[in-house]
Design a protein around this motif. Structure first.
Motif, PDB file in Angstrom:
ATOM      1  N   CYS A  27     -11.915  -4.478  -4.885  1.00 48.20           N
ATOM      2  CA  CYS A  27     -11.842  -3.975  -3.016  1.00 48.20           C
ATOM      3  C   CYS A  27     -13.252  -4.595  -2.750  1.00 48.20           C
ATOM      4  O   CYS A  27     -13.282  -4.825  -1.357  1.00 48.20           O
ATOM      5  CB  CYS A  27     -11.835  -2.178  -3.779  1.00 48.20           C
TER       6      CYS A  27
ATOM      7  N   LEU B 260      -6.939   2.847   0.375  1.00 42.86           N
ATOM      8  CA  LEU B 260      -7.947   2.833  -1.037  1.00 42.86           C
ATOM      9  C   LEU B 260      -8.587   3.050  -1.467  1.00 42.86           C
ATOM     10  O   LEU B 260      -7.976   3.176  -2.588  1.00 42.86           O
ATOM     11  CB  LEU B 260      -8.651   1.199  -0.542  1.00 42.86           C
TER      12      LEU B 260
ATOM     13  N   LEU C  60       0.465  -1.298   0.028  1.00 42.67           N
ATOM     14  CA  LEU C  60       0.080  -0.152  -0.112  1.00 42.67           C
ATOM     15  C   LEU C  60       0.803   1.030   0.084  1.00 42.67           C
ATOM     16  O   LEU C  60       0.674   2.157  -0.324  1.00 42.67           O
ATOM     17  CB  LEU C  60      -1.435   0.506   1.126  1.00 42.67           C
TER      18      LEU C  60
END
Length: 346
Positions: A270, A289, A187
């Protein structure tokens, strides 16, 4: 005795014998006096040589306090001279950092000040990539995984991504689901727009963790599944590991709002994995996200964006603005570039 340049010979001939004869305090004081005189008269290179050689010899005999003090003085002279980051200026610092040792806070002080100097006088606002990588490797070898992590991330180099992956696999072996550690590398690299770093990290992580823990391989697909001519996905029994691989591949093919298929794939990806619960469904990861969705797919954030501690940590770690300083302009990019032209990558 180390080689002495003619310009600094007078000072070093008075300082270094004191170190050798067991008089570190006197050597330290003389080094400061000579260096201050040279610096005030604009003889910065001579001051730098005196401080570097004096600090090095003091650190070699375990005088961490005196050696650190002269190293910080060296960085002050760097600032006065506007010394740029290059192999020589960086090399002095890495030598001194290595000699300082891990006991106490001396090494951390030198590292922090060195990174700050390199951020002001180098090409990277988060600090010199090679310096970050060196520090990360040093801390990794010392077992200081939590301290090494932000340096590998801030470096952004392929070698740093590989080392971070190896370290995270070792770290996960001490306890904790591998997927959590995979997220901690994937991430931040994605959030910083570093597709190559993210791809290198997750590929190395998956290869190493599956090698050490074969039971993670899915019985439904025991060999890697080719996705593109240069990319593949290893199907594992841990959903977060699968998500990380697919997230990198999806972002790699993003093109803002122009590639609607990839935008839809991201939303579906997602949604599918967050519906399973777990770490991907937590508020912090959801917000991160969403930021990645805005960056790569031009998907606007919700009107009321909650606080994001993980995002704030990543932003601060990678040289971003101070949280709470007003809403920054929305960042968007089209990182479908995987060649050497990508900025800031080796």
């Amino acid at each position: 005795m180390p080689a002495i340049s003619s310009s600094s010979s007078r000072a070093l001939n008075a300082i270094l014998p004191l170190v050798a004869s067991g008089q570190p305090y006197e050597a330290h004081q003389k080094a400061r006096t000579f260096a201050s005189r040279y610096s005030k008269s604009g003889q910065y290179d001579t001051a730098i040589d005196v401080l570097f050689q004096s600090a090095r010899e003091l650190l070699k005999i375990g005088q961490q306090g005196s050696g650190t003090d002269l190293t910080l003085f060296l960085l002050e002279v760097y600032e006065s001279k506007d010394e740029v980051v290059d192999d020589e200026s960086r090399g002095r610092l890495t030598q001194l950092i290595a000699l300082t040792g891990s006991s106490g806070s001396w090494r951390k002080t030198i590292i922090d000040r060195s990174i700050s100097w390199s951020a002001r006088h180098g090409d990277c606002p988060a600090g010199d990539q090679d310096l970050h990588h060196y520090v990360g490797e040093l801390l990794y070898k010392d077992g200081a995984f939590d301290a090494a992590e932000p340096h590998f991330l801030a470096s952004g180099k392929r070698d740093s991504a590989r080392s971070l992956a190896n370290m995270m696999v070792e770290w996960s072996a001490a306890g904790g689901a591998p997927g959590i550690f995979a997220l901690r590398g994937t991430l931040p690299y994605l959030q910083n727009g570093n597709i190559i770093g993210a791809r290198t990290f997750i590929s190395q992580f998956i290869a190493q963790v599956v090698s050490s823990r074969p039971n993670l391989l899915s019985p439904l697909q025991t060999s890697p599944l080719p996705v593109t001519p240069t990319s593949e996905v290893t199907h594992t029994t841990e959903p977060v590991l699968n998500f990380c691989q697919l997230a990198v591949l999806t972002c790699q093919r993003a093109n803002g709002e122009k590639n609607k298929a990839m935008r839809e794939n991201w939303v579906r990806l997602c949604g599918t994995y967050q519906a399973k619960g777990g770490v991907l469904a937590t508020k912090e990861v959801r917000v991160t996200l969403q930021e990645i969705a805005t960056l790569y797919f031009a998907i606007p954030p919700p009107r009321t964006q909650p606080d994001n501690p993980l995002g704030a940590m990543i932003s601060s770690m990678l040289g971003g603005g101070v949280p709470g300083g007003g809403a920054p302009p929305r960042r968007m990019l089209s990182p479908a570039v995987s060649g050497p032209s990508a900025p800031g990558l080796d």
